[in-house]
Scaffold this active site. Sequence first.
Site, PDB file in Angstrom:
ATOM      1  N   ASP A  20       1.783  -0.574   7.568  1.00 47.94           N
ATOM      2  CA  ASP A  20       2.100  -0.258   6.186  1.00 47.94           C
ATOM      3  C   ASP A  20       3.486   0.482   5.941  1.00 47.94           C
ATOM      4  O   ASP A  20       3.878   1.041   6.589  1.00 47.94           O
ATOM      5  CB  ASP A  20       0.975   0.665   5.589  1.00 47.94           C
ATOM      6  CG  ASP A  20       0.850   0.429   3.944  1.00 47.94           C
ATOM      7  OD1 ASP A  20       1.529  -0.309   3.427  1.00 47.94           O
ATOM      8  OD2 ASP A  20       0.352   1.452   3.265  1.00 47.94           O
ATOM      9  N   ASN A  68      -3.750  -8.903  -0.950  1.00 50.28           N
ATOM     10  CA  ASN A  68      -2.610  -8.880  -0.868  1.00 50.28           C
ATOM     11  C   ASN A  68      -2.224 -10.174  -1.733  1.00 50.28           C
ATOM     12  O   ASN A  68      -0.780 -10.286  -2.333  1.00 50.28           O
ATOM     13  CB  ASN A  68      -1.637  -9.290   0.440  1.00 50.28           C
ATOM     14  CG  ASN A  68      -1.600  -7.695   0.943  1.00 50.28           C
ATOM     15  OD1 ASN A  68      -1.683  -7.675   2.374  1.00 50.28           O
ATOM     16  ND2 ASN A  68      -1.680  -6.756   0.222  1.00 50.28           N
TER      17      ASN A  68
HETATM   18  C1  IPE Z   1      -3.089  -3.009   3.649  1.00 55.65           C
HETATM   19  O1  IPE Z   1      -1.606  -2.577   3.190  1.00 55.65           O
HETATM   20  C2  IPE Z   1      -2.745  -4.358   4.187  1.00 55.65           C
HETATM   21  C3  IPE Z   1      -1.705  -4.718   5.092  1.00 55.65           C
HETATM   22  C4  IPE Z   1      -1.146  -3.995   5.984  1.00 55.65           C
HETATM   23  C5  IPE Z   1      -1.711  -6.062   5.527  1.00 55.65           C
HETATM   24  P1  IPE Z   1      -1.421  -2.667   1.628  1.00 55.65           P
HETATM   25  O2  IPE Z   1      -0.194  -2.030   1.073  1.00 55.65           O
HETATM   26  O3  IPE Z   1      -1.873  -3.761   0.798  1.00 55.65           O
HETATM   27  O4  IPE Z   1      -2.808  -1.494   1.120  1.00 55.65           O
HETATM   28  P2  IPE Z   1      -3.060  -0.588  -0.131  1.00 55.65           P
HETATM   29  O5  IPE Z   1      -2.854  -1.771  -1.277  1.00 55.65           O
HETATM   30  O6  IPE Z   1      -1.994   0.425  -0.081  1.00 55.65           O
HETATM   31  O7  IPE Z   1      -4.322  -0.078  -0.013  1.00 55.65           O
HETATM   32  C1  IPE Z   2       3.526  -3.991   4.602  1.00 52.23           C
HETATM   33  O1  IPE Z   2       3.823  -2.876   3.929  1.00 52.23           O
HETATM   34  C2  IPE Z   2       1.913  -4.266   4.625  1.00 52.23           C
HETATM   35  C3  IPE Z   2       1.642  -5.719   3.925  1.00 52.23           C
HETATM   36  C4  IPE Z   2       0.873  -5.732   3.162  1.00 52.23           C
HETATM   37  C5  IPE Z   2       2.463  -6.828   4.224  1.00 52.23           C
HETATM   38  P1  IPE Z   2       3.772  -2.971   2.212  1.00 52.23           P
HETATM   39  O2  IPE Z   2       4.437  -4.266   1.787  1.00 52.23           O
HETATM   40  O3  IPE Z   2       2.474  -2.720   1.714  1.00 52.23           O
HETATM   41  O4  IPE Z   2       4.794  -1.661   1.908  1.00 52.23           O
HETATM   42  P2  IPE Z   2       4.510  -0.580   0.780  1.00 52.23           P
HETATM   43  O5  IPE Z   2       3.144  -0.039   1.173  1.00 52.23           O
HETATM   44  O6  IPE Z   2       4.702  -1.140  -0.468  1.00 52.23           O
HETATM   45  O7  IPE Z   2       5.601   0.239   1.101  1.00 52.23           O
HETATM   46 MG    MG Z   3       1.413  -1.139   1.367  1.00 53.08          MG
END
Ligand code: IPE
Ligand code: IPE
Ligand code: MG
Length: 245
Positions: A20, A68
């Site tokens: 993340d 997502n």
């Molecule tokens: C969790 O991250 C999913 C992945 C890393 C693929 P998100 O960024 O989607 O999670 P939330 O929305 O902050 O819970």
């Molecule tokens: C990668 O980070 C996780 C995925 C869902 C691909 P994010 O895209 O959630 O990044 P943040 O949390 O918005 O910084």
């Molecule tokens: Mg995220």
Amino acid sequence: MSDDASADQPGPRHAAIIMDGNGRWAKSRGRPRSFGHKRGVETVRRTVEDAGDLGVRYLTLFSFSTENWSRPADEVGALFELLKHYVEADLEGLARRGVRIRIIGRRDNLGPDLIAIIDRAEARTRENAEFHLTIAFNYGGRDELLRASQSVARAAADGTLNPDTLDEAGLAGHLDTAELPDVDLMIRTSGEQRISNFLLWQAAYAELVFLDVLWPDFDRQDLARAIDTYRQRSRRYGGVDAGAA
Ligand code: IPE
Ligand code: IPE
Ligand code: MG
């Protein structure tokens, strides 16, 4: 190397990572979110190597969740393209190094081109057992449990499964992770402290480590530290520490 796993140290055998923070990493540089995702793929490449060097045998990475889909279409498209590109570009090298690749998650709403790439990667590495790289793509823990329940119900309806004798191992056999051991260590980067629907069944007794680093910046030292933290924890599984009884 001092941060490497020595053979006599215990686990983690299976590490799972919620990757993340790509968006925040890009935003802090004034770049589009997709730039962060692209750099995130470089971290994936390094982490696969580092995990193997540090003694991890099973690495499961959360790459796209069933939730997502709610992101803007161009970001979803970029994440799909990155997965395709990563698997196509790295398959042969990973295969030759003994890596078994699995992609877990819902398949029925993925395009035929992506499914073909996934099938090819899994078939090409089926005989490998040196290291197990599992990518959770279009994956949600609840969705997986729903699909497993449907599979169990179908087997019961056609008479090949007796509901009264179904046990935990039997149910686990219907999950996407049927061939994988339970998760020992679950890491989440970016400072958020939640599971976000990742491996709900498999991480029932996982040690959780939350790191303040954004995924593109995650490095070997962060992984080594998370592993050290794991080793200092006492895993009791509902019992008491040895010698405490
Ligand atoms: C969790 O991250 C999913 C992945 C890393 C693929 P998100 O960024 O989607 O999670 P939330 O929305 O902050 O819970
Ligand atoms: C990668 O980070 C996780 C995925 C869902 C691909 P994010 O895209 O959630 O990044 P943040 O949390 O918005 O910084
Ligand atoms: Mg995220």
